[in-house]
Motif scaffolding. Sequence first.
Motif, PDB file in Angstrom:
ATOM      1  N   SER A  29       1.071  -0.991  -0.234  1.00 36.84           N
ATOM      2  CA  SER A  29       0.217   0.308   0.119  1.00 36.84           C
ATOM      3  C   SER A  29       0.921   1.500  -0.199  1.00 36.84           C
ATOM      4  N   PRO A  30       0.896   2.612  -0.512  1.00 34.99           N
ATOM      5  CA  PRO A  30       0.855   3.727  -0.267  1.00 34.99           C
ATOM      6  C   PRO A  30       1.036   3.416   0.624  1.00 34.99           C
ATOM      7  N   HIS A  31       0.450   3.414   2.083  1.00 34.13           N
ATOM      8  CA  HIS A  31       0.799   3.760   3.332  1.00 34.13           C
ATOM      9  C   HIS A  31       2.188   3.343   4.139  1.00 34.13           C
ATOM     10  N   CYS A  32       2.641   1.511   3.747  1.00 33.21           N
ATOM     11  CA  CYS A  32       3.421   1.086   3.881  1.00 33.21           C
ATOM     12  C   CYS A  32       4.927   1.591   3.162  1.00 33.21           C
ATOM     13  N   MET A  33       5.020   1.986   1.626  1.00 27.89           N
ATOM     14  CA  MET A  33       6.079   2.740   0.638  1.00 27.89           C
ATOM     15  C   MET A  33       6.670   3.868   1.875  1.00 27.89           C
ATOM     16  N   LYS A  34       5.069   5.020   1.917  1.00 30.48           N
ATOM     17  CA  LYS A  34       5.853   6.070   2.742  1.00 30.48           C
ATOM     18  C   LYS A  34       6.420   5.915   3.920  1.00 30.48           C
TER      19      LYS A  34
END
Length: 54
Positions: A29-34
Amino acid sequence: MIDPVCGMEVDENSQYKTMYKGKVYYFCSPHCMKAFQKDPEKYLKEGPKGMPNE
């Protein structure tokens, strides 16, 4: 592939990926990437921590 932030299994076709020190890391997800991009060494040294709180 394993998401280095949450530990989930991730397909290498994931749209969420980043390069760090010449290696590509994939995320669920974008949350993990950020979270990884904020402090990549934390996850590389300590391993997955579960879903980040955002």
